[in-house]
Scaffold this motif. Structure first.
Motif, PDB file in Angstrom:
ATOM      1  N   GLU A   1       0.820  -1.210   0.000  1.00  0.00           N
ATOM      2  CA  GLU A   1       0.000   0.000   0.000  1.00  0.00           C
ATOM      3  C   GLU A   1       0.855   1.261   0.000  1.00  0.00           C
ATOM      4  OE1 GLU A   1      -3.537  -0.304   2.714  1.00  0.00           O
ATOM      5  OE2 GLU A   1      -2.637  -2.264   3.150  1.00  0.00           O
TER       6      GLU A   1
ATOM      7  N   SER B   1      -6.681   3.798  -7.365  1.00  0.00           N
ATOM      8  CA  SER B   1      -7.646   4.650  -6.671  1.00  0.00           C
ATOM      9  C   SER B   1      -9.026   4.570  -7.308  1.00  0.00           C
ATOM     10  CB  SER B   1      -7.156   6.102  -6.645  1.00  0.00           C
ATOM     11  OG  SER B   1      -6.948   6.598  -7.956  1.00  0.00           O
TER      12      SER B   1
ATOM     13  N   GLN C   1     -10.544   1.409  -6.056  1.00  0.00           N
ATOM     14  CA  GLN C   1     -10.953   1.558  -4.666  1.00  0.00           C
ATOM     15  C   GLN C   1     -12.293   2.275  -4.564  1.00  0.00           C
ATOM     16  OE1 GLN C   1      -8.565   4.134  -2.115  1.00  0.00           O
ATOM     17  NE2 GLN C   1      -8.745   2.628  -0.469  1.00  0.00           N
TER      18      GLN C   1
ATOM     19  N   ASP D   1      -9.387  -1.432  -1.141  1.00  0.00           N
ATOM     20  CA  ASP D   1      -8.112  -1.122  -1.779  1.00  0.00           C
ATOM     21  C   ASP D   1      -7.579  -2.368  -2.480  1.00  0.00           C
ATOM     22  OD1 ASP D   1      -5.530  -0.372  -2.472  1.00  0.00           O
ATOM     23  OD2 ASP D   1      -5.205   0.766  -0.634  1.00  0.00           O
TER      24      ASP D   1
END
Length: 513
Positions: free
Chosen positions: A183, A191, A194, A200
């Motif tokens: 991460e 992103s 996500q 994530d």
């Protein structure tokens, strides 16, 4: 005077002081500013780029490669080999939709037999806060990931290999390729995923503890990277990998004919290898991963030696070896260490693939003997400037009861240019090694068992510095080695502290050789 009236080189210099978001805004405000700042924009944002194994992310890589100007700035491409590892519930749910009771002992049901509805139901039960749209986005993404990564073992390039080959051929200054999975790094597209899935995609779960008929995604990525480099003729200088089952790769997956084209220009290699837990396939082919089940373990290290022999000018190496995914990160086989994968693989490397041009070495989680480690270091001893050792176990032998003293003697006698050392959590066949001034005393009335040569009592090992040795400077290194040659102590297993990974892992992508 207005900003746009300044000389272009001055405008470019001004942009180096701006925040990233201000750079974007300023370039959009004027064609003059856009043109004057393009060189800085390209070097700052496109020299090193990360991607995911998904169609949208790889499409961006291809678009950058097809751009006449931006393609010139790309020097370093890294790829995250995983996607939603933590939330891939196909490995955790039985076929009837209920949670599987196996804890790694029995194989779970075949993930490919799950229907989309069953997988969606499993995800929905595990993450009840997910909306239908998020579950649909997750299923669509993971299906795309598997399709891009897929290897049908029919001899044709995987979709991933084909796309990397197309992109690499159009990146004239590409010199570094690798893998990153954490991460702390941001590959293109993470992103957006996500936001659409609500999780994530970079989060990592535990390594799968069950055998598989296929190589891991990181191993498939490694094959695709080398094949793409070999086919395009790109002169790669640096390569770094995640955990790969190097010695489980068969000749079709690890073709010797491509290695010279892909690796002869390599100067830096960081390699993390493991003995994979594979299960036999019903229809073995020359592309099916091989099982390392030879009772003599004769195949351990075979591909490792072949790979290193294809890099005759290598100047820096980082090597980590693990026994198997289900056995965690321990480097010691308490029963028969000399039959373990790390032991045999490293012994073959030391004796069959000398690396005379190495200047920096980093070794981790390797079980060996002092003699074998010296054999590995001998060809490059006169050139060696930096040595990092972490979680290394040197096994005692009748002729070598003090293996670490023998290594310190070797470094003092044969490595005159050594100017940096980092030793962390060194081990011997019965425990750990410490660096303190005086021999520690036993506490609470403890005494060593008959025949034991190591110190009992662990009270003194409450400090990180007691099991860590870091020294900089040629004279300082020599003085410290002379000191610890006489003052290092053998103990039962010692507590291992968390190390600053930035101290251990250094990014050499900006360095000139």
């Amino acid at each position: 005077m207005a900003l746009i009236d300044l000389p272009a080189e001055l405008i470019s210099h001004i942009f180096t002081y701006l925040r990233d978001e201000d750079v974007f805004s300023a370039r959009l405000s004027s064609r003059t500013l856009d043109k004057a700042s393009f060189d800085y924009f390209g070097r700052h944002f496109f020299r090193k780029k990360g991607f995911m194994i998904t169609t949208p992310s790889l499409t961006v890589l291809e678009e950058i490669a097809n751009h006449k100007e931006l393609s010139k700035f790309v020097q370093h491409v890294w790829i995250n080999p995983d996607c939603f590892t933590l939330t891939d519930f196909r490995y955790e749910w039985s076929e009837d939709g209920g949670r599987s009771q196996n804890d790694g002992g029995d194989d779970p049901e075949d993930a490919d037999s799950f229907t989309d509805a069953q997988t969606a139901a499993a995800v929905n039960r595990e993450l009840p806060q997910k909306t239908n749209e998020q579950i649909e986005a997750y299923l669509e993404c993971t299906a795309d990931y598997m399709e891009v990564l897929n290897d049908n073992y029919d001899g044709r390039p995987t979709p991933l290999e084909a796309r990397l080959t197309t992109a690499f051929a159009k990146l004239p200054n590409l010199t570094t390729i690798g893998m990153r999975r954490s991460e702390n790094h941001s590959p293109y597209g993470w992103s957006a995923l996500q936001k659409s899935v609500g999780s994530d995609p970079r989060q990592l779960g535990p390594l799968l503890p069950v055998p598989s008929p296929n190589l891991s995604p990181s191993s498939t990525l490694f094959i695709a990277l080398l094949s793409a480099v070999a086919q395009t003729g790109v002169q790669i200088r640096r390569l770094y990998t995640d955990v790969i089952e190097l010695d489980n790769m068969n000749s079709g997956q690890f073709p010797r004919s491509k290695l010279k084209a892909a690796c002869s220009s390599m100067l830096y290699l960081e390699l993390n290898i493991i003995r994979g837990l594979l299960e036999p396939t019903l229809k073995p082919t020359n592309l099916t991963p091989r099982l390392l089940d030879d009772p003599s373990n004769s195949e351990f290290g075979e591909n490792l030696v072949t790979l290193l022999k294809s890099m005759p000018n290598l100047k820096e190496i980082g090597l980590q070896t693990l026994r198997a995914r289900s056995l965690g990160h321990s480097s010691i086989d308490a029963i028969n260490p000399e039959k373990s994968y790390p032991y045999i693989a490293f012994n073959r490397l030391a004796t069959e693939a000398p690396l005379p041009h190495l200047t920096r070495i980093k070794l981790e989680k390797i079980t060996t003997t002092s003699f074998t480690l010296q054999t590995f270091l001998q060809p490059c001893a006169q050139r060696l400037t930096s040595l990092k050792l972490r979680d290394i176990s040197l096994q005692s032998t009748p002729s070598s009861p003090g293996p670490w003293r023998e290594l310190f003697d070797f470094l003092l006698a044969h490595c005159p240019r050594l100017e940096y050392i980092l030793f962390y959590h060194l081990m011997h066949d019965a425990g750990g090694v410490s660096f303190v001034e005086a021999e520690p005393e036993a506490r609470n009335g403890e005494t060593a068992d008959e025949g034991e040569e190591y110190v009992v009592g662990q009270a003194v090992f409450e400090k990180y510095s007691h099991i860590t040795l870091e020294v900089k400077g040629r004279e300082a290194v020599r003085e410290k080695l002379e000191e610890v040659r006489e003052r290092h102590w053998y103990h039962r297993p010692l507590f291992s502290y968390a190390m600053d990974e930035e101290l251990w892992h250094t990014d050499t992508s900006d360095e000139e050789w």
